[in-house]
Scaffold this motif. Structure first.
Motif, PDB file in Angstrom:
ATOM      1  N   LEU A  48       0.824  -1.212   0.000  1.00 45.48           N
ATOM      2  CA  LEU A  48       0.000   0.000   0.000  1.00 45.48           C
ATOM      3  C   LEU A  48       0.857   1.261   0.000  1.00 45.48           C
ATOM      4  O   LEU A  48       0.537   2.244  -0.676  1.00 45.48           O
ATOM      5  N   ALA A  49       1.961   1.246   0.745  1.00 50.04           N
ATOM      6  CA  ALA A  49       2.848   2.409   0.778  1.00 50.04           C
ATOM      7  C   ALA A  49       3.476   2.661  -0.587  1.00 50.04           C
ATOM      8  O   ALA A  49       3.565   3.821  -1.032  1.00 50.04           O
ATOM      9  N   SER A  52       0.850   4.051  -2.900  1.00 50.72           N
ATOM     10  CA  SER A  52       0.606   5.439  -2.525  1.00 50.72           C
ATOM     11  C   SER A  52       1.719   6.353  -3.030  1.00 50.72           C
ATOM     12  O   SER A  52       1.453   7.453  -3.534  1.00 50.72           O
ATOM     13  N   GLN A  53       2.956   5.901  -2.896  1.00 50.89           N
ATOM     14  CA  GLN A  53       4.090   6.704  -3.351  1.00 50.89           C
ATOM     15  C   GLN A  53       4.032   6.908  -4.864  1.00 50.89           C
ATOM     16  O   GLN A  53       4.245   8.013  -5.361  1.00 50.89           O
ATOM     17  N   ARG A  55       1.368   6.752  -6.744  1.00 48.91           N
ATOM     18  CA  ARG A  55       0.202   7.606  -7.014  1.00 48.91           C
ATOM     19  C   ARG A  55       0.528   9.066  -6.732  1.00 48.91           C
ATOM     20  O   ARG A  55       0.112   9.967  -7.470  1.00 48.91           O
ATOM     21  N   LEU A  56       1.311   9.338  -5.694  1.00 46.49           N
ATOM     22  CA  LEU A  56       1.720  10.697  -5.364  1.00 46.49           C
ATOM     23  C   LEU A  56       2.600  11.286  -6.466  1.00 46.49           C
ATOM     24  O   LEU A  56       2.435  12.453  -6.860  1.00 46.49           O
ATOM     25  N   ASP A 135      -9.113   4.780  -7.234  1.00 44.53           N
ATOM     26  CA  ASP A 135      -9.514   4.969  -5.834  1.00 44.53           C
ATOM     27  C   ASP A 135     -10.541   3.928  -5.389  1.00 44.53           C
ATOM     28  O   ASP A 135     -10.475   3.425  -4.257  1.00 44.53           O
ATOM     29  N   LEU A 138      -8.684   0.663  -4.968  1.00 42.94           N
ATOM     30  CA  LEU A 138      -7.850   0.726  -3.776  1.00 42.94           C
ATOM     31  C   LEU A 138      -8.690   0.516  -2.513  1.00 42.94           C
ATOM     32  O   LEU A 138      -8.276  -0.185  -1.591  1.00 42.94           O
ATOM     33  N   ARG A 142      -8.079  -2.448   0.249  1.00 43.13           N
ATOM     34  CA  ARG A 142      -7.903  -2.214   1.685  1.00 43.13           C
ATOM     35  C   ARG A 142      -8.925  -2.998   2.501  1.00 43.13           C
ATOM     36  O   ARG A 142      -8.604  -3.573   3.552  1.00 43.13           O
TER      37      ARG A 142
END
Length: 153
Positions: A48-49, A52-53, A55-56, A135, A138, A142
């Motif tokens: 997930l991290a 997220s990275q 996606r950022l 989203d 995701l 989760r």
């Protein structure tokens, strides 16, 4: 009468040995399950991290109108690289109920990466649509991870 004492001692010893073996086996199974759960928890968090990275980075790239196509493409691909190795770890370590949503998220983020690498910008309507699909996927991932880890129990 002597043989009754000997038989009682042997039966008592056998019961104690079997009980100890049974309890050790149960403890071993419980410890193994705990270790597997902790390993999945770490894997899920890392996956997930990394998602997220990536996606950022994509979010920054769609706002950057100054970047060249070569810079944009390289940054998008580099950001996504970390997700690929973890994807394969997920396929061998997670149950099917988590692997399927993990694959879906991976594909949706890969599609977003490809679009960003090809020059997609924030103002493009296609960006919002791809972002929403990602989203939603995701959120499903989760939820599947929380169910697998019994986080709500």
């Amino acid at each position: 009468m002597e043989w009754m004492a000997l038989a009682s001692t042997l039966v008592g010893g056998a019961i104690a040995t079997i009980s100890a073996g049974y309890l050790d086996r149960r403890r071993w199974k419980r410890d193994r399950t705990d270790q597997q759960t902790e390993a999945r928890r770490v894997l899920y968090g890392t996956y997930l991290a990394n998602l997220s990275q990536a996606r950022l980075v994509f979010s920054r790239l769609v706002r950057d109108t100054e970047a060249s196509n070569v810079e944009r493409r390289k940054a998008a691909w580099d950001a996504f690289d970390a997700c690929s190795g973890l994807r394969y770890q997920m396929t061998i370590s997670a149950p099917k109920t988590v692997v399927e949503p993990a694959e879906d998220v991976y594909r949706k983020l890969r599609d977003l990466r490809n679009a960003v690498a090809d020059g997609l910008l924030l103002e493009d309507a296609d960006y919002a649509e791809r972002r929403i699909r990602y989203d939603i996927a995701l959120g499903a991932l989760r939820a599947a991870m929380r169910d697998d880890l019994a986080a709500d129990a």
